[in-house]
Design a protein around this motif. Structure first.
Motif, PDB file in Angstrom:
ATOM      1  N   LEU A  37       0.997  -1.161  -0.007  1.00 13.69           N
ATOM      2  CA  LEU A  37       0.075   0.031  -0.048  1.00 13.69           C
ATOM      3  C   LEU A  37       0.929   1.121  -0.027  1.00 13.69           C
ATOM      4  O   LEU A  37       1.774   1.211   0.971  1.00 13.69           O
ATOM      5  N   VAL A  38       0.638   2.151  -0.867  1.00 17.24           N
ATOM      6  CA  VAL A  38       1.145   3.648  -0.873  1.00 17.24           C
ATOM      7  C   VAL A  38       0.096   4.624  -0.778  1.00 17.24           C
ATOM      8  O   VAL A  38      -0.823   4.470  -1.410  1.00 17.24           O
ATOM      9  N   LYS A  39       0.331   5.313   0.362  1.00 20.02           N
ATOM     10  CA  LYS A  39      -0.540   6.226   0.691  1.00 20.02           C
ATOM     11  C   LYS A  39       0.038   7.732   0.241  1.00 20.02           C
ATOM     12  O   LYS A  39       1.069   7.994   0.205  1.00 20.02           O
ATOM     13  N   TYR A  40      -1.162   8.365  -0.361  1.00 23.76           N
ATOM     14  CA  TYR A  40      -0.870   9.749  -1.119  1.00 23.76           C
ATOM     15  C   TYR A  40      -1.798  11.160  -0.221  1.00 23.76           C
ATOM     16  O   TYR A  40      -2.919  10.523   0.135  1.00 23.76           O
ATOM     17  N   ALA A  41      -1.265  12.107  -0.178  1.00 26.72           N
ATOM     18  CA  ALA A  41      -1.982  12.988   0.566  1.00 26.72           C
ATOM     19  C   ALA A  41      -2.996  13.655  -0.324  1.00 26.72           C
ATOM     20  O   ALA A  41      -4.029  14.243  -0.159  1.00 26.72           O
ATOM     21  N   ASP A  42      -2.618  13.643  -1.664  1.00 20.98           N
ATOM     22  CA  ASP A  42      -3.616  14.615  -2.659  1.00 20.98           C
ATOM     23  C   ASP A  42      -4.093  13.622  -3.690  1.00 20.98           C
ATOM     24  O   ASP A  42      -4.733  14.280  -4.550  1.00 20.98           O
ATOM     25  N   ARG A  43      -4.172  12.255  -3.429  1.00 20.05           N
ATOM     26  CA  ARG A  43      -4.816  11.386  -4.570  1.00 20.05           C
ATOM     27  C   ARG A  43      -5.101  10.281  -3.875  1.00 20.05           C
ATOM     28  O   ARG A  43      -4.602   9.978  -2.730  1.00 20.05           O
ATOM     29  N   PRO A  44      -5.974   9.489  -4.426  1.00 20.67           N
ATOM     30  CA  PRO A  44      -6.189   7.687  -3.799  1.00 20.67           C
ATOM     31  C   PRO A  44      -4.873   7.229  -3.568  1.00 20.67           C
ATOM     32  O   PRO A  44      -4.208   7.136  -4.351  1.00 20.67           O
ATOM     33  N   ASP A  45      -5.181   6.485  -2.207  1.00 25.55           N
ATOM     34  CA  ASP A  45      -3.846   5.620  -2.024  1.00 25.55           C
ATOM     35  C   ASP A  45      -3.963   4.402  -2.960  1.00 25.55           C
ATOM     36  O   ASP A  45      -4.844   4.210  -3.709  1.00 25.55           O
ATOM     37  N   ARG A  46      -2.677   4.090  -3.368  1.00 24.97           N
ATOM     38  CA  ARG A  46      -2.712   2.798  -4.369  1.00 24.97           C
ATOM     39  C   ARG A  46      -2.035   1.644  -3.716  1.00 24.97           C
ATOM     40  O   ARG A  46      -1.335   1.530  -2.794  1.00 24.97           O
ATOM     41  N   CYS A  47      -2.908   0.491  -4.299  1.00 25.27           N
ATOM     42  CA  CYS A  47      -2.325  -1.089  -3.796  1.00 25.27           C
ATOM     43  C   CYS A  47      -1.621  -1.550  -5.133  1.00 25.27           C
ATOM     44  O   CYS A  47      -2.226  -1.493  -6.136  1.00 25.27           O
ATOM     45  N   THR A  48      -0.322  -2.334  -4.613  1.00 18.70           N
ATOM     46  CA  THR A  48       0.209  -2.972  -5.890  1.00 18.70           C
ATOM     47  C   THR A  48       0.131  -4.540  -5.271  1.00 18.70           C
ATOM     48  O   THR A  48       0.658  -4.849  -4.179  1.00 18.70           O
ATOM     49  N   ILE A  49      -0.197  -5.246  -6.024  1.00 11.25           N
ATOM     50  CA  ILE A  49      -0.448  -6.764  -5.873  1.00 11.25           C
ATOM     51  C   ILE A  49       0.559  -7.429  -6.448  1.00 11.25           C
ATOM     52  O   ILE A  49       0.756  -7.351  -7.703  1.00 11.25           O
ATOM     53  N   HIS A  50       1.210  -8.432  -5.949  1.00 13.68           N
ATOM     54  CA  HIS A  50       2.322  -9.263  -6.711  1.00 13.68           C
ATOM     55  C   HIS A  50       2.710 -10.620  -5.800  1.00 13.68           C
ATOM     56  O   HIS A  50       2.277 -10.641  -4.833  1.00 13.68           O
ATOM     57  N   PRO A  51       3.192 -11.546  -6.638  1.00 12.40           N
ATOM     58  CA  PRO A  51       3.578 -12.797  -5.756  1.00 12.40           C
ATOM     59  C   PRO A  51       4.491 -12.521  -4.933  1.00 12.40           C
ATOM     60  O   PRO A  51       5.394 -11.699  -5.309  1.00 12.40           O
ATOM     61  N   PRO A  52       4.358 -13.009  -3.875  1.00 11.71           N
ATOM     62  CA  PRO A  52       5.675 -12.770  -2.666  1.00 11.71           C
ATOM     63  C   PRO A  52       6.852 -13.099  -2.830  1.00 11.71           C
ATOM     64  O   PRO A  52       7.949 -12.656  -2.546  1.00 11.71           O
ATOM     65  N   ASP A  53       7.175 -14.367  -3.767  1.00 18.70           N
ATOM     66  CA  ASP A  53       8.416 -14.864  -4.088  1.00 18.70           C
ATOM     67  C   ASP A  53       9.160 -14.274  -5.571  1.00 18.70           C
ATOM     68  O   ASP A  53      10.002 -14.684  -5.687  1.00 18.70           O
ATOM     69  N   ALA A  54       8.639 -13.423  -6.020  1.00 15.45           N
ATOM     70  CA  ALA A  54       8.957 -13.147  -7.325  1.00 15.45           C
ATOM     71  C   ALA A  54       9.943 -12.007  -7.016  1.00 15.45           C
ATOM     72  O   ALA A  54      10.024 -11.068  -6.272  1.00 15.45           O
ATOM     73  N   THR A  55      10.903 -11.983  -7.907  1.00 14.39           N
ATOM     74  CA  THR A  55      12.129 -11.008  -7.681  1.00 14.39           C
ATOM     75  C   THR A  55      12.461 -10.460  -9.159  1.00 14.39           C
ATOM     76  O   THR A  55      11.849 -11.187 -10.128  1.00 14.39           O
TER      77      THR A  55
END
Length: 78
Positions: A37-55
């Motif tokens: 989760l990335v929180k922003y003060a001036d726009r909607p917060d964004r979620c990035t979904i990914h496989p946990p073991d991917a590099t």
């Protein structure tokens, strides 16, 4: 007359369920994903979904980002 006629020797093709590769997750074995989760003060917060073991390159090519208010619990949608 044109077209193909059917004889008794013609096999009837029955619909088949798609095969599932044993190495791939199926309905009973959903994939595990991680949410950042990335929180922003001036726009909607964004979620990035990914496989946990991917590099590296794999992680960069197997993610999706959406506005936080669009993310729901999967169990609540069943």
């Amino acid at each position: 007359m044109s077209g193909r006629t059917r004889s008794e020797d013609d096999a009837v093709s029955e619909p088949r369920a798609p095969s599932i590769d044993p190495g791939q997750p199926g309905r009973s074995d959903p994939p595990t994903l991680e949410l950042a989760l990335v929180k922003y003060a001036d726009r909607p917060d964004r979620c990035t979904i990914h496989p946990p073991d991917a590099t590296g390159v794999e992680r960069m090519s197997t993610w999706i980002s959406v506005d936080r208010d669009l993310v729901v619990d999967a169990e609540s949608m069943r």
